[in-house]
Design an enzyme around this catalytic site. Structure first.
Site, PDB file in Angstrom:
ATOM      1  N   HIS A  25       1.907   4.781  -2.837  1.00  0.00           N
ATOM      2  CA  HIS A  25       2.024   6.217  -2.577  1.00  0.00           C
ATOM      3  C   HIS A  25       3.465   6.699  -2.853  1.00  0.00           C
ATOM      4  CE1 HIS A  25      -1.951   6.359  -0.940  1.00  0.00           C
ATOM      5  NE2 HIS A  25      -1.667   5.670   0.161  1.00  0.00           N
ATOM      6  N   HIS A  46       0.831  -1.210   0.000  1.00  0.00           N
ATOM      7  CA  HIS A  46       0.000   0.000   0.000  1.00  0.00           C
ATOM      8  C   HIS A  46       0.862   1.255   0.000  1.00  0.00           C
ATOM      9  CE1 HIS A  46      -3.665   2.342   1.040  1.00  0.00           C
ATOM     10  NE2 HIS A  46      -2.788   3.120   1.669  1.00  0.00           N
ATOM     11  N   GLU A  47       1.773   1.322   0.935  1.00  0.00           N
ATOM     12  CA  GLU A  47       2.602   2.527   1.047  1.00  0.00           C
ATOM     13  C   GLU A  47       3.560   2.661  -0.129  1.00  0.00           C
ATOM     14  OE1 GLU A  47       1.764   4.647   3.077  1.00  0.00           O
ATOM     15  OE2 GLU A  47       0.514   3.463   4.418  1.00  0.00           O
TER      16      GLU A  47
END
Length: 556
Positions: free
Chosen positions: A21, A17-18
């Site tokens: 980003h 997920h990170e």
């Protein structure tokens, strides 16, 4: 071990997920100050050229800290254009969307890893043609399907995928039959599949199965040569004249030339063991035997000459006290009709019953050459599924015994394509299921008690991890999609909340005031904590129910 699986799951999914980003921020030139996996005390810290990479003790979250103008840290003049706020709106949307998108796309890779491990496939050979379906009269057992609409198929799974996606569409099949190629056209019928959460799928079906019936015989006439020779229903023929027999088709071929001459037939007879293991199990053992079968002369088929037919329509088990038992249906009876309409296969028998599951049906059968009939009703059980929805379930208590013999496995020349298409289909199905589930909760059709928290995730991961790596990967994929979609909910402090702010910014053509965003974020945090509290409460209640059940079993 369960704790290790849980930590691995959380760390991988948060990292993915990170990473979404982080990568998009880097691509657009945003300065990333910190990339952290986990919360709490830092156990690992690496300093890059401008980013600090951290791993914290508690793997229950993570964050990517970007340079922002509204923070208390000073922003150097040369970094003014590298802040998150300075980026064009579409770039900020992509950066925020990248995290959930990675969680949704990552399962494609996970599912692909599972499917690519499947190296043995059932060939696209027709084993059974179900009566009353589109393939009847067009395909026959033994047909090898080579192409569908010009597309080569090498496994039954590929054939199934094409047919499933083509309801009411004519398909041209290239078939290898009797040492020659033939063209067959078939139109898959539309079948409605009811799934949980009121999801309805409409799929295509032509009515073929890949495996052939084993050489299990049915003998209904006591005056037949087979009965006189000592053969009985559910005997498994293994040899004819010393030649091994596996399928019922093999048996037909072996007895084709036997007309009036006695033939030795070797068989195995399943015999039930009463109170096996002290009544803990239902067990049957095979007793071997040899029958001297003398088929009648003439030009009739196998049934007419010997009294032997497939055991498909013969009842193998009828529980005492069931509606079928009360109607005087017994093991060994041969089903012939449902509501006055002849049935030629057990599958047709079942389809007719479940076409109207909530009404009575008159079934007719043969026993020792005599015709009998009775009225039955399918057993109905009303239950609440795991999503809190009331659902009726119907059961046919009588069952048959018609084992199948699978074709030799083959390797798929398009294993990569099969794995990729299967991974995409599986990911789509899970996404749809979760989205519909969220909608049903908002509609009030699904109880909020179905929400699960970290304890539920811990239990699921522990159970699936104990089954093997593929099960663990499968569970990780589902949870990853959950994480991605939940992050898209329009709740401030989640990624979906940022996207909501961006939507207002696009409409108003200016960012929302900082104070408004701060209040909204505070409200969003309260909502999120409330949802987490409900999920945790549900986890505790489920765990307590399990403990109570185990205690009752222990003392009872």
């Amino acid at each position: 071990m369960d704790l290790l699986y849980f930590a691995l799951l959380c760390s991988v999914l948060i990292f993915v997920h990170e990473l979404g980003h982080f990568v998009c921020a880097k691509i657009f030139g945003v300065k990333v100050l910190t990339f952290s996996i986990g919360f709490g005390p830092r156990v690992l810290r690496l300093r890059g050229r401008e980013t600090e990479y951290c791993v914290a003790l508690l793997p229950l979250g993570g964050f990517v800290k970007m340079l922002e103008e509204n923070r208390q840290e000073a922003v150097l003049p040369e970094d003014r254009k590298r802040t998150f706020e300075s980026q064009a709106l579409w770039k900020r949307v992509i950066i925020v969307m990248a995290g959930p998108a990675m969680n949704v796309l990552f399962p494609v890779l996970l599912y692909f890893a599972v499917f690519i491990g499947e190296t043995r496939f059932v060939p696209p050979t027709v084993g059974v043609v179900l009566p009353g379906h589109p393939a009847e009269g067009r395909l026959i057992p033994g047909d090898r399907i080579l192409e569908v609409d010009g597309e080569r198929v090498s496994t039954f799974a590929e054939l199934h995928r094409i047919v499933t996606k083509s309801p009411n569409q004519e398909l041209r099949l290239k078939v290898f039959r009797n040492k020659e190629h033939v063209e067959v056209t078939v139109v898959p019928e539309e079948k409605v599949v009811q799934k949980p959460l009121e999801i309805v799928d409409r799929v295509g079906e032509i009515g073929v199965r890949p495996s052939r019936p084993a050489a299990v015989v049915g003998v209904s006439r006591p005056d037949s040569p087979a009965f006189r020779a000592g053969l009985r229903t559910f005997d498994v023929v293994t040899e004819v004249r010393g030649t091994p027999v596996k399928t019922f088709a093999d048996l037909e071929i072996a007895l084709e030339e036997s007309r009036g001459a006695t033939v030795p037939v070797t068989y195995l007879r399943p015999v039930t063991v009463p109170r096996a293991l002290g009544g803990l199990a239902e067990l049957a053992v095979y007793e071997s035997g040899v029958a001297a079968l003398t088929p009648e002369s003439g030009h009739g088929d196998l049934l007419a000459r010997t009294g032997i037919e497939p055991a498909d329509l013969y009842v193998a088990e009828v529980p005492e006290g069931s509606a079928e038992w009360d109607a005087e249906l017994r093991p060994g009876d041969r089903i012939t009709e449902v509501d006055g309409v002849e049935v030629t296969a057990w599958s047709t028998f079942v389809e007719r019953l479940f076409a109207a599951p909530d009404r009575s049906h008159v079934i007719t059968w043969q026993r020792s050459g005599q015709r009998k009939s009775g009225t039955i009703e399918l057993r109905r059980e009303d239950w609440i599924d795991e999503y809190g929805q009331h659902r009726p379930r119907f059961y046919l208590r009588a069952s048959n015994w018609s084992p199948m013999v699978a074709e030799p496995f083959v390797d798929s020349p398009s294993a990569f394509q099969f794995a990729l298409e299967s991974a995409v289909d599986e990911t789509y199905d899970v996404i749809r299921f979760i989205v519909v589930g969220i909608v049903r909760i908002m509609e009030g059709k699904v109880s909020i008690s179905t929400l699960g928290g970290p304890i539920t995730v811990y239990d699921v991961i522990g159970e699936e991890g104990a089954k093997g790596v593929s099960y663990f990967v499968w569970a990780m994929a589902v949870i990853s999609i959950n994480l991605g979609l939940i992050n898209l909910l329009p709740i401030p402090v989640l990624d979906g909340g940022h996207l909501l702010f961006f939507t207002f910014e696009a409409v108003l053509r200016r960012p929302l005031p900082l104070r408004v965003r701060e209040i909204a974020s505070l409200v969003g945090l309260v909502v999120l904590i409330g949802l987490m509290g409900i999920a945790f409460k549900n986890d505790v209640e489920r765990r307590w129910d399990v403990i109570q059940g185990q205690f009752k079993e222990l003392v009872g």
